[in-house]
Design a protein around this motif. Structure first.
Motif, PDB file in Angstrom:
ATOM      1  N   GLN A 229       0.819  -1.214   0.000  1.00 38.50           N
ATOM      2  CA  GLN A 229       0.000   0.000   0.000  1.00 38.50           C
ATOM      3  C   GLN A 229       0.850   1.260   0.000  1.00 38.50           C
ATOM      4  N   LYS A 230       1.999   1.162   0.657  1.00 41.36           N
ATOM      5  CA  LYS A 230       2.887   2.328   0.695  1.00 41.36           C
ATOM      6  C   LYS A 230       3.420   2.666  -0.694  1.00 41.36           C
ATOM      7  N   GLN A 231       3.393   1.681  -1.582  1.00 35.26           N
ATOM      8  CA  GLN A 231       3.878   1.953  -2.930  1.00 35.26           C
ATOM      9  C   GLN A 231       2.816   2.592  -3.815  1.00 35.26           C
ATOM     10  N   LEU A 232       1.588   2.631  -3.317  1.00 36.63           N
ATOM     11  CA  LEU A 232       0.529   3.269  -4.100  1.00 36.63           C
ATOM     12  C   LEU A 232       0.706   4.782  -4.030  1.00 36.63           C
ATOM     13  N   HIS A 233      -0.018   5.444  -4.911  1.00 35.90           N
ATOM     14  CA  HIS A 233       0.095   6.888  -4.930  1.00 35.90           C
ATOM     15  C   HIS A 233      -1.108   7.542  -4.256  1.00 35.90           C
ATOM     16  N   ALA A 234      -0.829   8.619  -3.536  1.00 37.29           N
ATOM     17  CA  ALA A 234      -1.914   9.396  -2.940  1.00 37.29           C
ATOM     18  C   ALA A 234      -1.569  10.868  -3.128  1.00 37.29           C
ATOM     19  N   PHE A 235      -2.593  11.722  -3.092  1.00 33.30           N
ATOM     20  CA  PHE A 235      -2.300  13.156  -3.172  1.00 33.30           C
ATOM     21  C   PHE A 235      -1.635  13.604  -1.880  1.00 33.30           C
ATOM     22  N   ASN A 404      -9.347   8.324  -6.396  1.00 28.46           N
ATOM     23  CA  ASN A 404      -9.637   9.088  -7.594  1.00 28.46           C
ATOM     24  C   ASN A 404      -9.055   8.424  -8.826  1.00 28.46           C
ATOM     25  N   ALA A 405      -9.930   8.095  -9.776  1.00 25.66           N
ATOM     26  CA  ALA A 405      -9.472   7.380 -10.954  1.00 25.66           C
ATOM     27  C   ALA A 405      -9.545   8.244 -12.203  1.00 25.66           C
ATOM     28  N   SER A 406      -9.875   9.528 -12.029  1.00 25.30           N
ATOM     29  CA  SER A 406     -10.121  10.360 -13.203  1.00 25.30           C
ATOM     30  C   SER A 406      -8.828  10.940 -13.792  1.00 25.30           C
ATOM     31  N   VAL A 407      -7.744  10.757 -13.075  1.00 21.93           N
ATOM     32  CA  VAL A 407      -6.473  11.237 -13.624  1.00 21.93           C
ATOM     33  C   VAL A 407      -5.624  10.060 -14.062  1.00 21.93           C
ATOM     34  N   ALA A 408      -4.537  10.339 -14.730  1.00 15.92           N
ATOM     35  CA  ALA A 408      -3.723   9.276 -15.319  1.00 15.92           C
ATOM     36  C   ALA A 408      -3.227   8.273 -14.267  1.00 15.92           C
ATOM     37  N   VAL A 409      -2.653   8.776 -13.180  1.00 18.19           N
ATOM     38  CA  VAL A 409      -2.191   7.890 -12.118  1.00 18.19           C
ATOM     39  C   VAL A 409      -3.335   7.738 -11.129  1.00 18.19           C
ATOM     40  N   LYS A 410      -3.678   6.537 -10.769  1.00 13.88           N
ATOM     41  CA  LYS A 410      -4.739   6.370  -9.789  1.00 13.88           C
ATOM     42  C   LYS A 410      -4.238   6.831  -8.423  1.00 13.88           C
ATOM     43  N   ASN A 411      -5.026   7.665  -7.803  1.00 15.12           N
ATOM     44  CA  ASN A 411      -4.662   8.134  -6.477  1.00 15.12           C
ATOM     45  C   ASN A 411      -5.531   7.479  -5.421  1.00 15.12           C
ATOM     46  N   TYR A 412      -4.888   6.886  -4.437  1.00 14.29           N
ATOM     47  CA  TYR A 412      -5.628   6.224  -3.375  1.00 14.29           C
ATOM     48  C   TYR A 412      -5.833   7.191  -2.217  1.00 14.29           C
ATOM     49  N   PRO A 413      -6.952   7.041  -1.512  1.00 23.21           N
ATOM     50  CA  PRO A 413      -7.185   7.956  -0.386  1.00 23.21           C
ATOM     51  C   PRO A 413      -6.295   7.613   0.812  1.00 23.21           C
ATOM     52  N   HIS A 414      -6.039   8.588   1.633  1.00 24.08           N
ATOM     53  CA  HIS A 414      -5.405   8.349   2.929  1.00 24.08           C
ATOM     54  C   HIS A 414      -6.435   7.678   3.827  1.00 24.08           C
ATOM     55  N   GLN A 415      -5.944   6.836   4.744  1.00 24.31           N
ATOM     56  CA  GLN A 415      -6.888   6.120   5.603  1.00 24.31           C
ATOM     57  C   GLN A 415      -6.618   6.362   7.075  1.00 24.31           C
ATOM     58  N   LEU A 416      -7.677   6.665   7.775  1.00 20.68           N
ATOM     59  CA  LEU A 416      -7.582   6.812   9.224  1.00 20.68           C
ATOM     60  C   LEU A 416      -8.568   5.823   9.835  1.00 20.68           C
ATOM     61  N   ILE A 417      -8.066   4.993  10.727  1.00 21.81           N
ATOM     62  CA  ILE A 417      -8.912   3.943  11.283  1.00 21.81           C
ATOM     63  C   ILE A 417      -8.956   4.145  12.786  1.00 21.81           C
ATOM     64  N   MET A 418     -10.156   4.078  13.350  1.00 20.56           N
ATOM     65  CA  MET A 418     -10.257   4.397  14.778  1.00 20.56           C
ATOM     66  C   MET A 418     -10.828   3.224  15.553  1.00 20.56           C
ATOM     67  N   THR A 419     -10.294   3.000  16.739  1.00 24.62           N
ATOM     68  CA  THR A 419     -10.834   1.927  17.561  1.00 24.62           C
ATOM     69  C   THR A 419     -10.857   2.315  19.025  1.00 24.62           C
ATOM     70  N   ALA A 420     -11.893   1.853  19.704  1.00 21.30           N
ATOM     71  CA  ALA A 420     -12.010   2.141  21.129  1.00 21.30           C
ATOM     72  C   ALA A 420     -11.668   0.909  21.956  1.00 21.30           C
ATOM     73  N   THR A 421     -11.117  -0.125  21.315  1.00 13.24           N
ATOM     74  CA  THR A 421     -10.653  -1.266  22.087  1.00 13.24           C
ATOM     75  C   THR A 421      -9.138  -1.266  22.061  1.00 13.24           C
ATOM     76  N   PRO A 422      -8.544  -0.513  22.971  1.00 12.05           N
ATOM     77  CA  PRO A 422      -7.093  -0.429  22.968  1.00 12.05           C
ATOM     78  C   PRO A 422      -6.506  -1.741  23.459  1.00 12.05           C
TER      79      PRO A 422
END
Ligand code: ADP
Ligand code: MG
Length: 684
Positions: A229-235, A404-422
């Motif tokens: 995933q780190k190799q994917l592109h994001a804005f 976003n797939a509308s540009v030449a390079v596909k851009n993947y969104p940043h992800q934030l995941i939340m949990t209340a079970t520490p």
């Protein structure tokens, strides 16, 4: 036969090889009867001296054997005519018997029930086993003997060449582990002189090496997913001063300052999203630590760059509440909030999809409905998942594909995941190896710890009176009806019944009801009324478990508390104690309460710390239950157990890193051997 093997997921020779014994039997020597002790599993040999049938409550066949050192009684509750005849004949002909089974106390002598036995001649030489005898986990229709024979045949033909060691030799040696070949041979047929005790405890280096490799395989699988995933592109979302428009305005309009912990997590997030690869960050924070504000900030970081942000919540109720919060927060900034849930009408849905696609909404909130195929985002740059333990990994990944797939390079969104079970650190290293982790380890100031009281169902009347008085005193209360989780229908019925009874008993109170089977609109208006304090008592099912935030509520009664997991109770309890007044949570339990139940509820009475609760819960119920669907991989490990084997985890982690950096071929091979095609993380 194949089907029977399949039922135990034994599909290949490899699977059989890794199907390890759960116990061992020592049939390597004949033990004198005089030296037997109850509890021993022993092979003995002696002259068959008696054979009799007793008609007590149940018919029993008993025999005795005598080896000169002592007498042992053999008992059979199930036997057939042939067996009886051959044993009787044995006595007449002065035959001997070998017997193997667990030795127990008997009335006059030691005894053994339903032993494996064989009739032999007096001077016949008994072939004892050369190795310990493995006992495998079996399944219906696949007998111990068949399994044992199959595996034994494989083992006999096995050579070092068949079993390649994917763990590099230098690493294996530094850990003092044997080769995989040695380990498998040893565990399937341990030498007669090894320590049975050590073997059964699984503390020998042979089993440890396999446990290590399995943990390593999981770690590698998750870490490679992370790297892919780190190799994917994001804005990259560079938070330069001139871009900070919305997030600055938002903070200014809050009635409080962020805690240091919230600020620290936001700093972590900013470092991530300024890069051109997608953020994959997990935020762990106890209930009430203020994760929603952090989520809103993260969303604004994307929105102020002209992108969209999406927030997915596991329940309709929670999603709805997020929608209200976000609307309140974002509308003054001139931003629009879109909404998508499974229960939207066709028309609403069409409109929402349109707005999401043409970019007229910047913030999108919803349930599982968000990751369905039809949903096309305009320019999605931030995905936030609340209460992740309710979602599977594939759901998260599906949402990730919505970049976003509308540009030449596909851009993947940043992800934030939340949990209340520490969860404890070592465990997090394993369970969340495919994510970076931040912790909100501080509650907003001024919170007063919730006082937790454990009471028997027999005190129900007193509790009711207390609730009544509190409500008359302008406090607000939850009354939570629980049942065993599977049955939502029954749970809702229970809530309806309780609601009717309470309305009847307290005509002077305004009481509401909310449960999972009500229409979305109904739920919404009830929650709204409770939030505005139009209702003083809210009868609810566990739908209110996650995320519901009504700061003025300060009393909670949980019925049948003993039936819920500790983490779930802690979550529920987290609905109170959110405001500035002191709160009470009453855990009401059935009568009588088991010892185990007592100690579980005591844990909650003694601590308000989510980490502590999770630790206890993990010890009691295991990671599969506590961490939810996401962790089925961990729960399905063949021989490792991340709770029992956690002392290995730091070393596993370190080794995984070395392999990823220096031995990429081993990485693939180890994952394939232990996890095969099963993993979801592979196919991003
Ligand atoms: P959770 O982490 O359980 O999702 P929430 O985000 O629902 O917690 O926050 C719980 C409550 O605390 C909310 O009412 C929220 O407005 C409030 N809150 C969040 N951060 C702060 C803060 N820094 N100071 C005071 N109150 C806060
Ligand atoms: Mg929350």
């Amino acid at each position: 036969m194949c089907e029977r093997f399949a039922r135990r997921s034994l599909y290949s020779l490899n699977d059989l090889l890794f199907h390890l014994p759960i116990h061992y039997q020592d049939k390597t020597c004949i033990v004198p009867i005089a030296s037997l002790r109850p509890g021993d599993n022993a092979l003995v040999k002696g002259e068959l001296t008696h054979c009799q049938i007793h008609q007590a409550r149940q018919t029993v066949l008993t025999c005795t054997i005598d080896d000169g050192s002592g007498i042992l009684l053999l008992r059979f509750f199930h036997f057939n005519k042939q067996q009886l005849a051959s044993l009787k004949r044995g006595v007449e002909q002065g035959k001997w018997l070998t017997s193997f089974g667990e030795i127990q106390y008997g009335r006059h002598t030691l005894q053994v029930t339903h032993p494996e036995y064989r009739i032999i001649d007096k001077n016949q030489i008994v072939q004892v086993a050369k190795t310990l005898t493995p006992v495998y986990p079996t399944t219906e229709g696949l007998s111990q003997q068949v399994l044992r024979n199959c595996i034994q045949q494989i083992i006999e033909k096995l050579t070092q060449q068949h079993i390649e060691d994917f763990l590099p030799r230098s690493i294996r040696q530094s850990l003092n582990y044997p080769s995989l070949f040695q380990a498998l041979i040893y565990l399937h047929s341990p030498p007669a002189d090894c320590s049975l005790f050590e073997l059964e405890e699984g503390r020998d280096p042979y089993r440890q090496s396999l446990i290590f490799e399995e943990l390593l395989a999981h770690q590698l699988s998750m870490k490679s997913s992370y790297q892919r995933q780190k190799q994917l592109h994001a804005f990259p979302l560079i938070q330069a001063t001139e871009k900070k428009h919305y997030s600055t305005l938002f903070l200014a309009q809050l009635s409080f300052n962020l805690t240091q912990a919230q600020q620290r997590v936001l700093d972590d997030i900013i470092l991530d999203i300024e890069k051109s690869s997608p953020m994959q960050r997990l935020v762990q924070g106890d209930v009430g630590s203020g994760k929603t504000v952090v989520a809103a900030m993260a969303a604004l970081f994307a929105i102020q760059h002209g992108f969209q942000a999406a927030l997915m919540a596991p329940t309709e109720l929670l999603a709805e509440q997020h929608r209200e919060n976000f609307q309140q927060w974002l509308q003054p900034l001139g931003l629009k909030v879109g909404w998508l849930s499974g229960k939207s009408t066709a028309k609403q849905r069409r409109e929402s999809l349109q707005q999401i696609a043409d970019g007229s909404v910047q913030m999108i909130i919803g349930t599982h409905a968000l990751f369905q195929d039809k949903v096309v985002f305009h320019q999605l740059a931030m995905v936030i998942i609340d209460e992740q333990h309710r979602f599977g990994v594939h759901q998260r990944l599906a949402l990730l594909q919505k970049g976003n797939a509308s540009v030449a390079v596909k851009n993947y969104p940043h992800q934030l995941i939340m949990t209340a079970t520490p969860i404890p650190r070592t465990l997090a290293m394993t369970a969340y190896a495919d994510l970076d982790c931040s912790i909100i380890d501080e509650l907003p100031p001024g919170r007063i710890a919730v006082e937790t009281v454990v009471l028997s169902e027999q005190r129900r009347d007193a509790v009711l009176e207390r609730v009544h008085l509190a409500c008359l005193d302008k406090r607000q209360a939850y009354w939570v009806c629980t049942l065993i989780e599977e049955s939502e229908v029954l749970q809702c019925q229970a809530a309806e019944k309780t609601y009717a009874a309470l309305v009847n008993r307290f005509p002077d109170l305004s009481i509401g009801l909310v449960h999972g089977r009500m229409k979305a609109d109904e739920k919404k208006s009830v929650m709204q009324a409770f939030k505005q304090a139009d209702l003083s008592l809210l009868v609810a099912t566990t739908v209110i478990e996650v995320g519901v935030d009504v700061p003025n509520a300060s009393l909670m009664i949980i019925e049948n508390a003993e039936r819920l997991g500790l983490s779930q109770l802690h979550q529920l309890r987290g609905r109170v104690g959110r405001g500035s007044q002191s709160s009470v949570c009453v855990l009401m339990h059935g009568h009588p309460l088991s010892k185990n139940g007592k100690s579980r509820l005591k844990t909650l009475r003694e601590t308000n710390d989510g980490f502590e609760v999770a630790r206890k819960d993990l010890a009691l119920r295991g990671p599969g239950e506590v961490l939810g669907t996401r962790q089925t991989g961990l729960a399905e490990m063949k021989i490792a157990d991340i709770i029992r084997d956690q002392q290995l985890i730091p070393k596993v982690n370190e080794t995984a890193q070395i392999l990823l950096n220096e031995y990429p071929d081993s990485v693939e091979a180890i994952i394939k051997r232990w996890i095969g095609q099963k993993t979801d993380y592979q196919n991003v």
